[in-house]
Design a protein around this motif. Structure first.
Motif, PDB file in Angstrom:
ATOM      1  N   LEU A  53      15.643   0.334  -5.867  1.00 50.88           N
ATOM      2  CA  LEU A  53      14.200   0.214  -5.645  1.00 50.88           C
ATOM      3  C   LEU A  53      13.736  -1.176  -6.051  1.00 50.88           C
ATOM      4  O   LEU A  53      13.841  -1.560  -7.209  1.00 50.88           O
ATOM      5  N   ARG A  54      13.234  -1.917  -5.074  1.00 48.91           N
ATOM      6  CA  ARG A  54      12.648  -3.236  -5.347  1.00 48.91           C
ATOM      7  C   ARG A  54      11.173  -3.033  -5.628  1.00 48.91           C
ATOM      8  O   ARG A  54      10.452  -2.472  -4.800  1.00 48.91           O
ATOM      9  N   VAL A  55      10.721  -3.526  -6.755  1.00 50.88           N
ATOM     10  CA  VAL A  55       9.304  -3.336  -7.072  1.00 50.88           C
ATOM     11  C   VAL A  55       8.763  -4.512  -7.886  1.00 50.88           C
ATOM     12  O   VAL A  55       9.352  -4.916  -8.886  1.00 50.88           O
ATOM     13  N   ASN A  56       7.656  -5.052  -7.382  1.00 48.51           N
ATOM     14  CA  ASN A  56       6.922  -6.079  -8.111  1.00 48.51           C
ATOM     15  C   ASN A  56       6.369  -5.442  -9.392  1.00 48.51           C
ATOM     16  O   ASN A  56       6.217  -4.223  -9.456  1.00 48.51           O
ATOM     17  N   ARG A  57       6.135  -6.219 -10.429  1.00 46.38           N
ATOM     18  CA  ARG A  57       5.443  -5.645 -11.591  1.00 46.38           C
ATOM     19  C   ARG A  57       3.940  -5.825 -11.474  1.00 46.38           C
ATOM     20  O   ARG A  57       3.163  -5.066 -12.033  1.00 46.38           O
ATOM     21  N   LYS A  58       3.531  -6.869 -10.756  1.00 42.82           N
ATOM     22  CA  LYS A  58       2.096  -7.081 -10.547  1.00 42.82           C
ATOM     23  C   LYS A  58       1.650  -6.278  -9.323  1.00 42.82           C
ATOM     24  O   LYS A  58       2.408  -5.461  -8.820  1.00 42.82           O
ATOM     25  N   ALA A  59       0.442  -6.541  -8.831  1.00 40.32           N
ATOM     26  CA  ALA A  59      -0.065  -5.795  -7.685  1.00 40.32           C
ATOM     27  C   ALA A  59       0.282  -6.501  -6.384  1.00 40.32           C
ATOM     28  O   ALA A  59       0.174  -7.724  -6.293  1.00 40.32           O
ATOM     29  N   ASN A  60       0.724  -5.737  -5.399  1.00 37.84           N
ATOM     30  CA  ASN A  60       0.776  -6.246  -4.025  1.00 37.84           C
ATOM     31  C   ASN A  60      -0.582  -5.972  -3.385  1.00 37.84           C
ATOM     32  O   ASN A  60      -1.499  -5.489  -4.050  1.00 37.84           O
ATOM     33  N   ASP A  61      -0.720  -6.239  -2.089  1.00 36.29           N
ATOM     34  CA  ASP A  61      -1.955  -5.875  -1.402  1.00 36.29           C
ATOM     35  C   ASP A  61      -2.069  -4.347  -1.318  1.00 36.29           C
ATOM     36  O   ASP A  61      -1.065  -3.651  -1.201  1.00 36.29           O
ATOM     37  N   LEU A  62      -3.292  -3.866  -1.386  1.00 31.85           N
ATOM     38  CA  LEU A  62      -3.547  -2.429  -1.248  1.00 31.85           C
ATOM     39  C   LEU A  62      -3.433  -2.052   0.229  1.00 31.85           C
ATOM     40  O   LEU A  62      -4.071  -2.665   1.086  1.00 31.85           O
ATOM     41  N   VAL A  63      -2.616  -1.063   0.521  1.00 30.16           N
ATOM     42  CA  VAL A  63      -2.426  -0.646   1.917  1.00 30.16           C
ATOM     43  C   VAL A  63      -2.745   0.838   2.104  1.00 30.16           C
ATOM     44  O   VAL A  63      -3.383   1.220   3.086  1.00 30.16           O
ATOM     45  N   TYR A  64      -2.323   1.663   1.149  1.00 30.79           N
ATOM     46  CA  TYR A  64      -2.409   3.114   1.355  1.00 30.79           C
ATOM     47  C   TYR A  64      -3.389   3.789   0.394  1.00 30.79           C
ATOM     48  O   TYR A  64      -3.560   3.360  -0.749  1.00 30.79           O
ATOM     49  N   GLY A  65      -3.973   4.868   0.867  1.00 32.34           N
ATOM     50  CA  GLY A  65      -4.810   5.698   0.014  1.00 32.34           C
ATOM     51  C   GLY A  65      -3.946   6.558  -0.895  1.00 32.34           C
ATOM     52  O   GLY A  65      -2.849   6.973  -0.505  1.00 32.34           O
ATOM     53  N   GLU A  66      -4.448   6.820  -2.098  1.00 31.28           N
ATOM     54  CA  GLU A  66      -3.716   7.660  -3.054  1.00 31.28           C
ATOM     55  C   GLU A  66      -3.489   9.037  -2.436  1.00 31.28           C
ATOM     56  O   GLU A  66      -4.363   9.573  -1.751  1.00 31.28           O
ATOM     57  N   GLY A  67      -2.308   9.585  -2.642  1.00 26.78           N
ATOM     58  CA  GLY A  67      -1.988  10.894  -2.069  1.00 26.78           C
ATOM     59  C   GLY A  67      -1.262  10.806  -0.742  1.00 26.78           C
ATOM     60  O   GLY A  67      -0.828  11.823  -0.192  1.00 26.78           O
ATOM     61  N   SER A  68      -1.119   9.597  -0.205  1.00 27.41           N
ATOM     62  CA  SER A  68      -0.358   9.436   1.044  1.00 27.41           C
ATOM     63  C   SER A  68       1.075   9.907   0.811  1.00 27.41           C
ATOM     64  O   SER A  68       1.635   9.699  -0.269  1.00 27.41           O
TER      65      SER A  68
END
Lengths: 321, 290
Positions: A170-185
């Motif tokens: 799993l590749r994951v930034n620690r900071k925020a990327n752009d918001l794309v999806y609504g919670e619960g998707s």
């Protein structure tokens, strides 16, 4: 709930560190078979406090990634579902043979989190900047690779990955990327998400580059190019069906990734296209070179990963049709 | 009452020595059937295997995945053939199967594979990696509340690998005392004597410095091995340095310089087997093995 796209160009309201620090303890509390190992980077993802209170559930292996990977394999062999974390280069290069033999070959299932992929390593610089981690894990038989887009996607995908067979990277930034999806998707591993339909070219992106791909598509619209955008968060197994559907529909493909263009998502998509639907294609990815230190905007420019680079390359690919 | 007796009586000792000779004969027959193999490092663990499978470990040949079993990790994975011989003699699979060693589609590959061979608990081959896996297995068993132990074989050449020392540090630091390390100090690695390739210095002192309760025993002294293997560990894990000879038990192999992997003709394998059989007969007649 289905997938809800709420992209508006702004950054995610949460950082990945926020969700790592809550989701890892949540899984540990919910499932006694889940166990978490780290290589002295718990503080970097906000899990150190939990580990102190639960030393049998969250184990700090010290700065010994190969040993951590091997211990995870041994834990898997006796019935655990281990989650390991360290920075991307150490989660891939540093322990590759251990993940390969003790993990994959021996059929000991491990979830490995490599944080700060590619240019997200920013101020840790070139030594900590993995542009090759996806290439390494792609070559491991039976592996799953996810380059996660935002925190809503992470929250849904992470438990699914932990409960999946094989080696999961799993590749994951620690900071925020752009918001794309609504919670619960809700997402399915191995199924790409069509963020925008289009008819002239398909932009396939993953992780940090998804936001840039959506920004580029807006600019391209103004230039009369109708670009489709796909979030290919699962790099392996690749959603070949979706790639081919859109290659046929748009007749051109651009892949953008926060990784060397050798061996990553661009390679995966190219392999699929060459065999099945050879349309004009190209990439916006890191060239054959090492990383360096700097803020992310500088690095995106330096390594050619901005929305402007995507626009320019898309125009060239469309011109080849 | 395996593993409960404090000392072995003469009958036990005889049985263990007998079993060790049987393992050696079976191992040599297994290698002879293929014509080549990792003979030196397989022979040097036979006595320890005889003690472990003869009197120390709890296991069920008809239920090799029994979760509470004592487990074995042969990190020096090329000693697999010695384990296969032991497992066949104990009924994990047929003696006939040993003839498939290293044949296409075999369940007995050159290096240990837990997904292929009943009774093999850990996949090894890339040296050093069995150590961390053994740590994980022992730690996991402990966390699951199991009372078993894990026995780890490591080669003296293998300890060149840095991962071995990462795993050793973790074993002692986290008190993984249900894991027993056995270092096969057989003095040789593939390219030559360890003293020439990369000297190990004092292995007992090294393991003590890493936080182990370390002992040094003769690799073919079944009494000393038994004592060390049945010792109750304190918080400190146990490391047993086996002062050994690569190819031990077969003089001609011991005396062969390059005995890591040997290819010899059937008559030569037969001569090795004949020597062990002669030693076994001597044992049976109540005489001392030379």
């Amino acid at each position: 709930m289905a997938i809800k796209v709420i992209y508006n160009g702004s950054p995610d309201v949460k950082t990945f560190k926020d969700v790592l620090s809550t989701m890892i303890p949540k899984l540990l509390d919910e499932d006694p078979d889940v166990i978490y190992l780290d290589a002295d980077l718990m503080s970097c993802i906000g899990t150190a406090k939990y580990a102190k209170a639960h030393p049998d559930r969250a184990i700090n292996c010290g700065i010994a990634e190969s040993n951590m990977a091997g211990i995870a394999a041994g834990l898997a062999a006796v019935g655990f579902k281990p989650i390991c974390h360290t920075f991307g280069p150490f989660a891939s290069r540093r322990c590759y043979d251990q993940m390969y033999m003790s993990g994959g070959y021996a059929k000991n299932d491990i979830t490995m989190i490599g944080s700060d992929p590619g240019i997200c390593a920013t101020m840790n610089g070139g030594t900590h900047m993995p542009f090759e981690d996806v290439a390494l894990y792609r070559a491991m038989p039976g592996s799953t690779i996810v380059d996660v887009t935002d925190t809503a996607q992470f929250n849904d995908i992470f438990p699914k990955l932990v409960n999946r067979k094989g080696i999961k990277y799993l590749r994951v930034n620690r900071k925020a990327n752009d918001l794309v999806y609504g919670e619960g998707s809700e997402f399915e591993i191995g199924k790409g998400v069509v963020l925008k339909d289009g008819k002239d070219i398909t932009i396939i992106a993953a992780g940090y580059m998804v936001g840039s791909a959506l920004k580029a598509a807006e600019v391209l619209k103004g230039k009369g190019i109708d670009a489709a955008v796909i979030d290919m968060f699962t790099i392996k197994p690749l959603d070949e069906e979706l790639v081919l559907k859109f290659a046929k529909q748009t007749g051109a493909v651009l892949v953008t990734e926060n990784h060397n263009k050798i061996g990553g998502l661009y390679s995966a998509v190219s392999e699929c296209l060459v065999a099945n639907c050879p349309v004009p294609a190209g990439c916006v990815a890191v060239e054959d070179e090492f990383g360096e230190v700097g803020p992310i905007d500088y690095l995106a420019e330096r390594f050619g990963l901005t929305p402007e680079h995507i626009v320019s390359e898309a125009e060239k690919i469309v011109a080849r049709k | 009452m395996r593993g409960k007796d404090k000392i072995m009586n003469n009958a036990d000792k005889y049985a263990i020595k007998h079993f060790a000779a049987e393992i050696r004969i079976t191992l040599l027959e297994e290698l002879k059937a293929r014509g080549f193999g990792h003979v030196g490092g397989s022979l040097s663990v036979c006595d320890a295997l005889a003690v472990l499978y003869g009197k120390v470990m709890n296991y069920k040949p008809n239920d090799p995945k029994w979760p509470d079993r004592d487990k074995i990790v042969c990190s020096k994975g090329h000693a697999g053939p010695a384990l296969y011989a032991t497992l066949a003699l104990k009924g994990f699979f047929s003696m006939e199967e040993l003839k498939t060693l290293n044949r296409p589609a075999t369940n007995l590959p050159s290096h240990c594979d837990k997904n292929k061979t009943p009774g093999i608990d850990c996949t090894t081959g890339s040296l050093g990696q069995g150590t961390s896996q053994a740590v994980g297995m022992a730690l996991g068993d402990k966390l699951k509340g199991r009372k078993n132990r894990v026995f780890l074989f490591v080669g003296d050449g293998e300890i060149d690998e840095g991962q071995v020392w990462e795993a050793a540090m973790f074993t002692a630091a986290k008190k993984v005392n249900n894991l027993v390390w056995l270092i096969d100090d057989n003095k040789k690695q593939l390219d030559g004597p360890t003293a020439e390739i990369l000297p190990t210095f004092d292995l007992r002192a090294k393991f003590e410095a890493f936080g182990f309760d370390a002992v040094r025993v003769k690799g073919n002294d079944v009494d000393a091995l038994y004592d060390a293997l049945t010792k109750q560990a304190t918080d400190k894990p146990i490391a047993i340095i086996m002062d050994n000879v690569k190819g031990s038990g077969v003089k001609a192999v011991e005396e062969t310089a390059a005995n890591h992997s040997m290819t010899v003709d059937a008559a030569t394998w037969d001569s090795y087997i004949a020597q062990v059989k002669a030693d076994l007969e001597a044992l049976e007649k109540g005489k001392e093995i030379a």
